[in-house]
Design an enzyme around this catalytic site. Sequence first.
Site, PDB file in Angstrom:
ATOM      1  CG  ASP A  37      -2.089  -0.838   1.135  1.00 41.48           C
ATOM      2  OD1 ASP A  37      -2.366  -1.273   0.013  1.00 41.48           O
ATOM      3  OD2 ASP A  37      -2.752  -1.068   2.159  1.00 41.48           O
ATOM      4  CE  LYS A  59      -7.291   0.796  -0.465  1.00 41.90           C
ATOM      5  NZ  LYS A  59      -6.566   0.034   0.533  1.00 41.90           N
ATOM      6  CG  MET A 189      -8.674   6.551   7.001  1.00 37.66           C
ATOM      7  SD  MET A 189      -9.493   5.168   6.203  1.00 37.66           S
ATOM      8  CE  MET A 189     -10.386   4.448   7.558  1.00 37.66           C
TER       9      MET A 189
END
Length: 520
Positions: A37, A59, A189
């Site tokens: 990632d 991402k 997040m």
Amino acid sequence: MAVSAKVYLIGAGPGDPGLLTLRGKEILECADVVVYDRLVSPAILGMCNPKAKMVDVGKMPTHHKVKQSEINKLLVQFAKENPAGVIARLKGGDPFVFGRGGEEALELVDAGVEFEVVPGITSAISVPAYAGIPVSHRGIATSFHIITGHERNVILEPQATESIHSQQEPVGLDFSALAHCPGTLIFLMGIANMDFIAKRLMECGKDPKTPLAFIEKGTTPYQRTVMATLETAGETIVRENVTAPAITIMGGVVELGKTLAWKKNLPLSGKRLVVTRAAKQASGITARLTALGAEVIETPMIETRDVIASTDGAKQSTSVDFNDLKNFNLLAFTSTNGVESFFKQLLASGRDIRELAGKKIASVGKITEKKLLEYGIRCDYVPEDHTGEGLGKLLAEKCAVGELEESRILLLQGNLADDTLLKLLPKAVRWVVYETLPVAELPDWKREAVEGADAVVFASTSAVENYVKVASVPHLSFCIGRMTESAAKNHGFETVTSDETTMDSLAKKIVEYYSAWERA
Ligand code: SAH
């Protein structure tokens, strides 16, 4: 039937490579495929088996590079393509803490693929720890809660500034329960939605003066803590340009961070430096620069390759056969690389150390001797002075007294070894067991890391010449030696050169450069 592959869902920890688990490292070192990632640090990618296929499914903040459903399928596909393969699925923090590791595991179960979970240190608790904020504290917080600041249907963590205009209610959050919860609240997040989240918490009765901290890029050389309160959360994000990855921690424990912040702002904090020395020589300078706060990307400009060929003094080479080993009764090693390459190729040829039964073994020095011990082999001859010349003289003496036979001595060396030994033992035979070559290209992940660096460190002209072939030029280089400096200048680098040709002197120069730069 082929032995089946196994997928390892590994947590890479929050960023600091020292926070990867031993189990995680062990698997990465032997992985055949690494699917990783965006948040995984280059230093951890650098620990992976150099032969592993590296697959970036990172991402990016505003879009998925590779969709989750595709990642799930990829893992199954790699497992099927690699019988007995070790497939590492490397994720930031812990794979089961908002890491979608559960979804991947379910897909693996469906496909009948074996898997193992290697937990990682989650950013939720380690990032506050690096900012001096304990998530629980006697008398202040008796529980802590880890919450996602975005849920399905919410835009994936856009940059903080654009986020303010794109708020949507995070699905599934019970703001009333959260507002009345006395424990520490930790949002992952959540930067994009934080203005909204803070307002909803206040509407539901949470004290607007609740202290909170945003911790950006925690545990990395770029770590930054920004303090605020619930009522100033949104404006602080915009003013301070808080960007992902960042966590938000709320509650009385945040105040402790003012006293306990222990991570010092070091002279090279926030700088990414590329070190181009060969791996074995690089560790000294890497350790120095890391201790000064820099993120170091080790990028050797040479690599070794296993070969087996026979060369004479004029370096004419012919390929050789392990069957010829029977012609020799002493094997002499002059480097750890030589030991490793020799045994790797011996095993690859279907033989093993029994081929060496009865033979005498010589080593140039202690380090090579120690390496041989790892293979279960003791040395019969090691010169006092640990030099090639010393070894040559020692063996020549033994030949002179009839203890050894010169023509039955086999020298196992690299292609760049000089002729010292062959000159002292002209009847001996030399096999080149490894070659040192310039690196032909960098893996994508490394090229990207290198090209995003602040500066590159060169210790030789050949490193400069090779670097410009494999990566684009950052504007700044730190050089050891005037020749290196002029090579770098020729290729358009701005150069800063150490006063002496030592790593200490160079590290000092780098610190001086950045402190002057910051003052300016
Ligand atoms: N599985 C991860 C979390 C993945 S969600 C874990 O256990 O840590 C990604 C979020 O984690 C980011 O948006 C950010 O909120 C947080 N995060 C991960 N690494 C971080 C870091 N080094 N500093 C601050 N926040 C981080």
